[in-house]
Design an enzyme around this catalytic site. Structure first.
Site, PDB file in Angstrom:
ATOM      1  N   SER A 150     -71.958  -4.590 -71.280  1.00  0.00           N
ATOM      2  CA  SER A 150     -71.226  -5.578 -71.956  1.00  0.00           C
ATOM      3  C   SER A 150     -71.677  -5.370 -73.475  1.00  0.00           C
ATOM      4  CB  SER A 150     -71.403  -6.955 -71.696  1.00  0.00           C
ATOM      5  OG  SER A 150     -71.069  -7.998 -72.938  1.00  0.00           O
ATOM      6  N   TYR A 163     -77.283 -14.081 -69.907  1.00  0.00           N
ATOM      7  CA  TYR A 163     -76.335 -13.030 -69.527  1.00  0.00           C
ATOM      8  C   TYR A 163     -76.364 -11.861 -70.557  1.00  0.00           C
ATOM      9  CZ  TYR A 163     -71.716 -10.608 -69.426  1.00  0.00           C
ATOM     10  OH  TYR A 163     -70.717  -9.806 -69.224  1.00  0.00           O
TER      11      TYR A 163
HETATM   12  P1  NAP Z   1     -63.692 -11.415 -63.011  1.00  0.00           P
HETATM   13  O1  NAP Z   1     -62.285 -11.345 -62.769  1.00  0.00           O
HETATM   14  O2  NAP Z   1     -64.023 -13.074 -63.050  1.00  0.00           O
HETATM   15  O3  NAP Z   1     -64.376 -10.514 -62.180  1.00  0.00           O
HETATM   16  C1  NAP Z   1     -66.019 -10.697 -61.515  1.00  0.00           C
HETATM   17  C2  NAP Z   1     -65.895  -9.885 -60.389  1.00  0.00           C
HETATM   18  O4  NAP Z   1     -67.199 -10.051 -59.970  1.00  0.00           O
HETATM   19  C3  NAP Z   1     -65.201 -10.796 -59.267  1.00  0.00           C
HETATM   20  O5  NAP Z   1     -64.523  -9.785 -58.675  1.00  0.00           O
HETATM   21  C4  NAP Z   1     -66.222 -11.264 -58.284  1.00  0.00           C
HETATM   22  O6  NAP Z   1     -65.909 -11.410 -57.167  1.00  0.00           O
HETATM   23  C5  NAP Z   1     -67.335 -10.404 -58.425  1.00  0.00           C
HETATM   24  N1  NAP Z   1     -68.549 -11.036 -58.157  1.00  0.00           N
HETATM   25  C6  NAP Z   1     -69.180 -11.874 -59.016  1.00  0.00           C
HETATM   26  N2  NAP Z   1     -70.342 -12.040 -58.134  1.00  0.00           N
HETATM   27  C7  NAP Z   1     -70.569 -11.109 -57.261  1.00  0.00           C
HETATM   28  C8  NAP Z   1     -71.463 -10.876 -56.228  1.00  0.00           C
HETATM   29  N3  NAP Z   1     -72.509 -11.457 -56.047  1.00  0.00           N
HETATM   30  N4  NAP Z   1     -71.344  -9.633 -55.323  1.00  0.00           N
HETATM   31  C9  NAP Z   1     -70.128  -9.030 -55.509  1.00  0.00           C
HETATM   32  N5  NAP Z   1     -69.073  -9.303 -56.417  1.00  0.00           N
HETATM   33  C10 NAP Z   1     -69.256 -10.379 -57.315  1.00  0.00           C
HETATM   34  O7  NAP Z   1     -63.862 -11.021 -64.645  1.00  0.00           O
HETATM   35  P2  NAP Z   1     -64.089  -9.612 -65.477  1.00  0.00           P
HETATM   36  O8  NAP Z   1     -64.207  -9.854 -66.637  1.00  0.00           O
HETATM   37  O9  NAP Z   1     -63.109  -8.681 -64.508  1.00  0.00           O
HETATM   38  O10 NAP Z   1     -65.660  -9.099 -65.189  1.00  0.00           O
HETATM   39  C11 NAP Z   1     -66.205  -7.836 -64.510  1.00  0.00           C
HETATM   40  C12 NAP Z   1     -67.145  -7.375 -65.172  1.00  0.00           C
HETATM   41  O11 NAP Z   1     -66.814  -7.304 -66.667  1.00  0.00           O
HETATM   42  C13 NAP Z   1     -68.598  -8.232 -65.129  1.00  0.00           C
HETATM   43  O12 NAP Z   1     -69.422  -7.444 -64.885  1.00  0.00           O
HETATM   44  C14 NAP Z   1     -68.720  -8.960 -66.526  1.00  0.00           C
HETATM   45  O13 NAP Z   1     -69.840  -8.967 -66.836  1.00  0.00           O
HETATM   46  C15 NAP Z   1     -68.144  -7.827 -67.291  1.00  0.00           C
HETATM   47  N6  NAP Z   1     -67.423  -7.987 -68.671  1.00  0.00           N
HETATM   48  C16 NAP Z   1     -66.545  -8.929 -68.909  1.00  0.00           C
HETATM   49  C17 NAP Z   1     -66.088  -9.327 -70.126  1.00  0.00           C
HETATM   50  C18 NAP Z   1     -64.951 -10.419 -70.537  1.00  0.00           C
HETATM   51  O14 NAP Z   1     -64.792 -10.526 -71.510  1.00  0.00           O
HETATM   52  N7  NAP Z   1     -64.257 -10.672 -69.388  1.00  0.00           N
HETATM   53  C19 NAP Z   1     -66.792  -8.592 -71.260  1.00  0.00           C
HETATM   54  C20 NAP Z   1     -67.872  -7.789 -70.938  1.00  0.00           C
HETATM   55  C21 NAP Z   1     -68.210  -7.541 -69.664  1.00  0.00           C
HETATM   56  P3  NAP Z   1     -65.224 -12.626 -56.161  1.00  0.00           P
HETATM   57  O15 NAP Z   1     -63.876 -13.001 -57.129  1.00  0.00           O
HETATM   58  O16 NAP Z   1     -64.799 -12.075 -55.000  1.00  0.00           O
HETATM   59  O17 NAP Z   1     -66.347 -13.798 -56.305  1.00  0.00           O
END
Ligand code: NAP
Length: 267
Positions: A150, A163
């Protein structure tokens, strides 16, 4: 041969049920991946939908429930690719956070928050690489690991101190693993800014998320609130033949957020 750049690839995506993980899974399938292993922790129905979307692109979808914070689960997730003999690309995308956006409020977070976030965001990614190593090395070209870090891990902004620290650790780990696993495995990271995914809605009211989205559009140099699809292509690039000489890179994919304020504008 389909002539697509992921033709025949075996891909593993952690956190593939929703958001960016789903977009990455579908993008690899649309580019010819033969098999997409989709890990989820709790969102089974959403993971099944990701699987359907991948299969609509012609890939075989394999769903594996598992918590990447648990080493035995990581070994089970990687083992789902064993019948196919290799892993061409591992996307360490699963992530968790705690929202405590005032980074000066040190009482808003505690040691447990650090440990919970590190367990998934850092240790989970490490354990997945360790579990997948032999299969990544079995790929005909260097296997690719792509970590979803991130912009928080580069600039210290983001949902909370733990985070940002966890994503900073992920970026440093990307460098260590890129050095340690060369020449057989490439290891890179993407550093997204805001992505419009279920991530925020899990913790905030809809109108708060709407205000945040509008603020992002106003403040980013590209005047954009990125969707998961806007970001997935950059992650997939780092696993594609086009990046075959890239390792140890952290690619900022943030609509320009890291640039901060615009230079003097006369308009
Ligand atoms: P999201 O839709 O909430 O996805 C998060 C995913 O992580 C979900 O599929 C969830 O699975 C999974 N997860 C959480 N804990 C887990 C565990 N212990 N083992 C396996 N899977 C797990 O949000 P997203 O934005 O797409 O996030 C994906 C990645 O992008 C993350 O690493 C996040 O830090 C990063 N990111 C997001 C943003 C943003 O603004 N959204 C910005 C920068 C980076 P379940 O739903 O099955 O629990």
């Amino acid at each position: 041969m389909s002539g697509k750049d992921f033709d025949g690839f075996v891909v593993v995506v952690t956190g593939g049920s929703t958001g960016l993980g789903r977009a990455i899974a579908v993008e690899t399938a649309s580019r010819g991946a033969a098999v997409v292993v989709i890990n989820y922790a709790s969102s089974q129905a959403e993971a099944e939908e990701t699987g359907r979307l991948c299969e609509a692109q012609g890939a075989k979808a394999v769903l594996v429930q598992g918590d990447v914070g648990e080493d035995a689960d990581c070994r089970r997730i990687a083992a789902a690719a064993e019948p196919f003999g290799r892993i061409d690309a591992l996307f360490n995308n699963a992530g968790v956070t705690k929202f405590a956006p005032n980074h000066g409020d040190l009482d808003a977070v505690d040691a447990e928050d650090f440990l919970r976030l590190y367990k998934v965001n850092v240790v989970g990614a490490f354990q997945m690489v360790r579990a997948a190593r032999a299969l990544l090395e079995a790929a005909p070209q260097p296997g690719a690991v792509v970590n979803t870090a991130s912009i928080a891990g580069v600039t210290g902004i983001g949902s909370s101190v733990p985070y940002a620290a966890s994503k900073g650790a992920m970026n440093t780990m990307t460098l260590s693993l890129a050095r340690g696993l060369a020449p057989n495995i490439r290891v890179n990271a993407i550093c997204p800014g805001f992505i419009d995914t279920p991530w925020f809605g899990k913790a905030m009211a809809d109108d708060t998320v709407s205000r945040m989205r509008e603020g992002v559009i106003r403040s980013t140099p590209l005047k954009a609130a990125s969707t998961a699809e806007d970001i997935a292509g950059a992650a997939v690039f780092l696993a594609s033949p086009a990046s075959r000489h890239v390792t140890g890179e952290t690619l900022l994919v943030d609509a320009g957020t890291h640039l901060g304020f615009a230079t003097m504008s006369m308009r």
